[in-house]
Design an enzyme around this catalytic site. Structure first.
Site, short mmCIF file in Angstrom:
data_model
loop_
_atom_site.label_atom_id
_atom_site.label_comp_id
_atom_site.label_asym_id
_atom_site.label_seq_id
_atom_site.Cartn_x
_atom_site.Cartn_y
_atom_site.Cartn_z
CG ASP A 24 -1.80 -1.16 1.37
OD1 ASP A 24 -2.97 -1.07 1.01
OD2 ASP A 24 -1.31 -2.19 1.88
CB THR A 133 -4.99 -1.37 -2.15
OG1 THR A 133 -4.73 -0.33 -1.18
CG2 THR A 133 -5.01 -0.78 -3.55
CG ASN A 175 -6.71 -6.83 0.49
OD1 ASN A 175 -6.19 -6.70 1.60
ND2 ASN A 175 -6.22 -6.28 -0.60
#
Length: 342
Positions: A24, A133, A175
């Site tokens: 990230d 993300t 995720n």
């Protein structure tokens, strides 16, 4: 007589929802440096590390990159229904591997992540690309609060999921696994989700040749990129669990390369697709998120054979790695902190 010059293309306005996190942090730096992106805001969610740390990391990276005025809003500290899942063993206690950035001077906004998302997109309907993300908790909360969000974004892009195998389990990518219920809400919200998952991202690996190029990026390379990526733990297990390569719709992910090739910059891929879509090969599909399976919870069940009217996703399956790295390193090189003597 000279031909008329084409009108300049305006940068794409982006709001980034993220959980920094090594990749990230790399993605934030890319968004700041690429001339085709206009980073309008960053929202944070618990994921790779807890919410206080993801928020502090977002602020620190923006300040380090020379973009301290980008607003940051903190979001959900927990998934919708499940206990929190983190990736400390991959990203380290700080979330940034071995990198040690100065603590941020700025503070997050007093408003929350869903406020920044909804207010920013509501003020410019059809103009903002929303990129996520991290776990999709903030996005699900925003959709629940304002179902019309799906029709007001220019595009919605995620790093998450896989048409093949997972990385936290054999079936699920982190995720999505961190908040499957949120992901199910998001994929069912009535928009097209561009899913940049492990099928593509495991092809974007930091090889020794790439590391040599990063060493030429001033303090960006020496203080952030190289030490964070050098501390990116257990990424070889990610490649191993991803399983055999198939390279196309209906098969397993395209070749990821051996685990020793280096860590994958998963989240950078989502921003790179927004900046330069031609870097990726994408296919329409129907994606459903498994929330009940004992062994498959968090799986993004991907049907490339669904009829066009049933497709709710565009799934990235391949990336032109040479052009990808030229694009990414070129964007990073534009940052002041990447300049010689910075």
């Amino acid at each position: 007589m000279s031909s008329p010059q084409p009108a300049p293309v305006s940068p794409r306005k982006v709001i980034l929802d993220c959980d920094p996190g090594i990749d990230d942090a790399c993605a934030i730096a890319f968004a700041c440096g690429h001339p085709g992106l206009d980073l309008r805001g960053v929202t944070t969610v618990a994921g790779n590390v807890g919410l206080p740390q993801t928020t502090a990391n977002a602020l620190s990276v923006l300040e380090f990159a020379g973009f301290p005025d980008v607003p940051v809003a903190a979001g959900s500290p927990v998934p919708l229904l499940r206990p929190a899942l983190d990736a400390l063993r991959v990203h380290g206690e700080s979330g940034l591997g071995h990198a040690r950035l100065p603590p941020p001077r700025a503070r997050p906004l007093d408003v929350g992540a869903t406020d920044l998302i909804l207010d920013g997109i509501g003020a410019s309907p059809g103009e903002i690309t929303l990129v996520a993300t991290g776990p999709l908790t903030n996005i699900a909360l925003a959709v629940r609060r304002q179902p019309l969000l799906a029709s007001h974004v220019a595009e919605f892009v995620i790093m998450g999921g896989s048409a093949g195998r997972g990385n936290v389990t054999a079936a699920a990518e982190f995720n999505i696994a961190a908040d499957p219920e949120a992901a199910a809400i998001v994929f069912g919200a009535g928009w097209r989700v561009t899913m940049v998952g492990l099928d593509a991202t495991l092809q974007a690996r930091v090889s020794p040749v790439v590391r040599e190029r990063l060493a030429g990026l001033g303090r960006l390379g020496s203080d952030l990129l190289l030490p964070s990526l050098g501390g990116y733990g257990a990424d070889g297990a990610t490649a191993a669990r991803a399983g055999p390569a198939g390279g196309g719709p209906g098969g397993f992910p395209a070749p990821a390369g051996p685990a020793g090739e280096g860590p994958a910059v998963h989240d950078v891929c989502a921003l790179a697709l927004v900046a330069e879509p031609g870097l990726f090969g994408c296919w329409p599909a129907r994606v459903e998120v498994e929330t009940a399976g004992q062994w498959t919870s968090g799986m993004t069940v991907t049907d490339f054979g669904a009829p066009p009217e049933a497709c709710n996703a565009l799934v990235a399956t391949s990336v032109d790695t040479a052009r990808f790295w030229d694009t990414v390193i070129g964007a990073w090189a534009r940052l002041p902190v990447a300049q010689a003597g910075s």
